[in-house]
Scaffold this motif. Structure first.
Motif, mmCIF file in Angstrom:
data_model
loop_
_atom_site.group_PDB
_atom_site.id
_atom_site.type_symbol
_atom_site.label_atom_id
_atom_site.label_comp_id
_atom_site.label_asym_id
_atom_site.label_seq_id
_atom_site.Cartn_x
_atom_site.Cartn_y
_atom_site.Cartn_z
ATOM 1 N N MET A 152 16.242 17.232 7.393
ATOM 2 C CA MET A 152 15.188 16.591 6.620
ATOM 3 C C MET A 152 13.829 16.932 7.195
ATOM 4 S SD MET A 152 16.380 12.918 5.406
ATOM 5 C CE MET A 152 17.848 12.705 4.482
ATOM 6 N N ASP A 153 13.511 18.208 7.199
ATOM 7 C CA ASP A 153 12.259 18.674 7.768
ATOM 8 C C ASP A 153 11.043 18.116 7.044
ATOM 9 O OD1 ASP A 153 13.656 20.147 9.612
ATOM 10 O OD2 ASP A 153 13.676 21.948 8.369
ATOM 11 N N SER A 154 11.169 17.808 5.769
ATOM 12 C CA SER A 154 10.029 17.348 4.996
ATOM 13 C C SER A 154 9.855 15.830 5.040
ATOM 14 C CB SER A 154 10.171 17.803 3.546
ATOM 15 O OG SER A 154 11.312 17.186 2.966
ATOM 16 N N GLU A 155 10.710 15.132 5.772
ATOM 17 C CA GLU A 155 10.606 13.677 5.831
ATOM 18 C C GLU A 155 9.355 13.259 6.601
ATOM 19 O OE1 GLU A 155 13.950 10.478 5.971
ATOM 20 O OE2 GLU A 155 13.652 11.194 8.016
ATOM 21 N N HIS A 156 8.634 12.281 6.073
ATOM 22 C CA HIS A 156 7.419 11.784 6.718
ATOM 23 C C HIS A 156 7.770 11.275 8.120
ATOM 24 C CE1 HIS A 156 3.955 9.237 7.525
ATOM 25 N NE2 HIS A 156 3.319 9.958 6.608
ATOM 26 N N PRO A 157 6.929 11.545 9.117
ATOM 27 C CA PRO A 157 7.232 11.128 10.496
ATOM 28 C C PRO A 157 7.515 9.626 10.657
ATOM 29 C CG PRO A 157 5.343 12.614 10.468
ATOM 30 C CD PRO A 157 5.692 12.316 9.040
ATOM 31 N N SER A 158 6.820 8.781 9.894
ATOM 32 C CA SER A 158 7.063 7.338 10.027
ATOM 33 C C SER A 158 8.440 6.953 9.484
ATOM 34 C CB SER A 158 5.955 6.516 9.355
ATOM 35 O OG SER A 158 5.910 6.762 7.976
ATOM 36 N N ILE A 159 8.907 7.654 8.452
ATOM 37 C CA ILE A 159 10.251 7.397 7.914
ATOM 38 C C ILE A 159 11.296 7.911 8.906
ATOM 39 C CG2 ILE A 159 11.867 7.823 6.018
ATOM 40 C CD1 ILE A 159 9.388 8.175 4.180
ATOM 41 N N ALA A 160 11.035 9.074 9.496
ATOM 42 C CA ALA A 160 11.963 9.642 10.486
ATOM 43 C C ALA A 160 12.080 8.706 11.691
ATOM 44 C CB ALA A 160 11.482 11.018 10.923
ATOM 45 N N HIS A 161 10.961 8.166 12.154
ATOM 46 C CA HIS A 161 10.985 7.214 13.281
ATOM 47 C C HIS A 161 11.780 5.969 12.890
ATOM 48 C CE1 HIS A 161 9.756 4.738 16.640
ATOM 49 N NE2 HIS A 161 9.265 3.858 15.793
ATOM 50 N N PHE A 162 11.541 5.476 11.679
ATOM 51 C CA PHE A 162 12.271 4.303 11.210
ATOM 52 C C PHE A 162 13.763 4.602 11.155
ATOM 53 C CE2 PHE A 162 14.457 1.922 8.000
ATOM 54 C CZ PHE A 162 14.178 0.631 8.380
ATOM 55 N N ARG A 163 14.133 5.759 10.620
ATOM 56 C CA ARG A 163 15.547 6.145 10.492
ATOM 57 C C ARG A 163 16.224 6.144 11.869
ATOM 58 N NH1 ARG A 163 18.133 8.530 6.454
ATOM 59 N NH2 ARG A 163 16.227 9.254 5.429
ATOM 60 N N THR A 164 15.549 6.679 12.862
ATOM 61 C CA THR A 164 16.092 6.712 14.226
ATOM 62 C C THR A 164 16.321 5.298 14.743
ATOM 63 O OG1 THR A 164 14.995 8.812 14.664
ATOM 64 C CG2 THR A 164 15.631 7.507 16.582
ATOM 65 N N THR A 165 15.357 4.418 14.531
ATOM 66 C CA THR A 165 15.483 3.026 14.988
ATOM 67 C C THR A 165 16.578 2.306 14.219
ATOM 68 O OG1 THR A 165 13.128 3.020 15.539
ATOM 69 C CG2 THR A 165 14.223 0.878 15.415
ATOM 70 N N LEU A 166 16.647 2.510 12.915
ATOM 71 C CA LEU A 166 17.693 1.895 12.093
ATOM 72 C C LEU A 166 19.077 2.273 12.623
ATOM 73 C CD1 LEU A 166 18.511 0.313 9.471
ATOM 74 C CD2 LEU A 166 18.423 2.508 8.285
ATOM 75 N N THR A 167 19.272 3.537 12.894
ATOM 76 C CA THR A 167 20.558 4.014 13.423
ATOM 77 C C THR A 167 20.850 3.398 14.791
ATOM 78 O OG1 THR A 167 20.331 6.080 12.198
ATOM 79 C CG2 THR A 167 21.873 6.074 14.038
ATOM 80 N N ALA A 168 19.840 3.352 15.655
ATOM 81 C CA ALA A 168 20.012 2.787 16.994
ATOM 82 C C ALA A 168 20.384 1.304 16.943
ATOM 83 C CB ALA A 168 18.742 2.976 17.816
ATOM 84 N N LEU A 169 19.884 0.606 15.924
ATOM 85 C CA LEU A 169 20.183 -0.825 15.771
ATOM 86 C C LEU A 169 21.506 -1.067 15.055
ATOM 87 C CD1 LEU A 169 16.627 -2.167 14.846
ATOM 88 C CD2 LEU A 169 17.882 -2.557 16.977
ATOM 89 N N GLY A 170 22.169 0.001 14.632
ATOM 90 C CA GLY A 170 23.453 -0.129 13.956
ATOM 91 C C GLY A 170 23.339 -0.375 12.466
ATOM 92 N N GLY A 171 22.158 -0.152 11.905
ATOM 93 C CA GLY A 171 21.967 -0.345 10.470
ATOM 94 C C GLY A 171 22.765 0.672 9.670
ATOM 95 N N ALA A 172 23.412 0.199 8.631
ATOM 96 C CA ALA A 172 24.263 1.067 7.820
ATOM 97 C C ALA A 172 23.673 1.315 6.435
ATOM 98 C CB ALA A 172 25.652 0.436 7.675
ATOM 99 N N GLY A 173 22.513 0.741 6.160
ATOM 100 C CA GLY A 173 21.914 0.870 4.830
ATOM 101 C C GLY A 173 21.359 2.254 4.584
#
Length: 163
Positions: free
Chosen positions: A1-22
């Protein structure tokens, strides 16, 4: 996902780290209210969790503390009621600069987590009635899905009535 906005990419990383499955969904830029987001997602406006940052100040003055309230898109926050409930002298809408400084995100895209430092967070229990809740994913056009239990666990929020 090279075109993903950096703030969304940061959020995605945190979501995964927190165990979010959404899942994260990027909506059209024209979707800038809870009602429009609900229409685009095919859900009730009440299932949109607005992440609202407030500035809390004790009666003795002091510096503002950020307070994050996750509330149903169908609700308005009663500032006096919430201030009394959480034990602060005054609660007011945060200015855009304060929001950006404390969350690393802009108004309209403030997520329930993935901030530079922990923020005291409160969750509107009205959201519990929805099987799926949608909240901002760190960017004004991005949202993510979660259950109430997931949102409560990932944010370490305190449940309070907000209206």
């Amino acid at each position: 996902m090279d075109s993903e906005h950096p703030s969304i990419a940061h959020f995605r990383t945190t979501l995964t780290a927190l165990g979010g499955a959404g899942r994260i969904v990027v909506l059209p830029d024209s979707v800038h209210t809870a009602a429009l987001a609900a229409e685009a997602l095919g859900c009730e406006v009440g299932a949109i969790a607005n992440s609202l940052l407030f500035a809390a100040r004790q009666d003795d003055g002091g510096t503002d503390e950020p307070i994050l309230i996750l509330t149903s898109g169908a609700h308005r926050v009663d500032l006096e009621k919430v201030a009394a409930t959480i034990g602060v002298g005054q609660l007011r809408r945060a200015k855009p600069e304060f929001v950006k400084e404390k969350t690393g995100q802009v108004i309209g895209g403030v997520s329930p987590f993935a901030h530079p430092a922990p923020i005291r967070t409160y969750l509107d229990p009205t959201l519990r009635q929805y099987d799926v809740i949608w909240a901002a994913a760190g960017h004004p056009a991005a949202v993510f899905s979660a259950t109430y239990a997931e949102l409560l666990a990932m944010t370490d929020a305190t449940e309070i009535e907000v209206n």
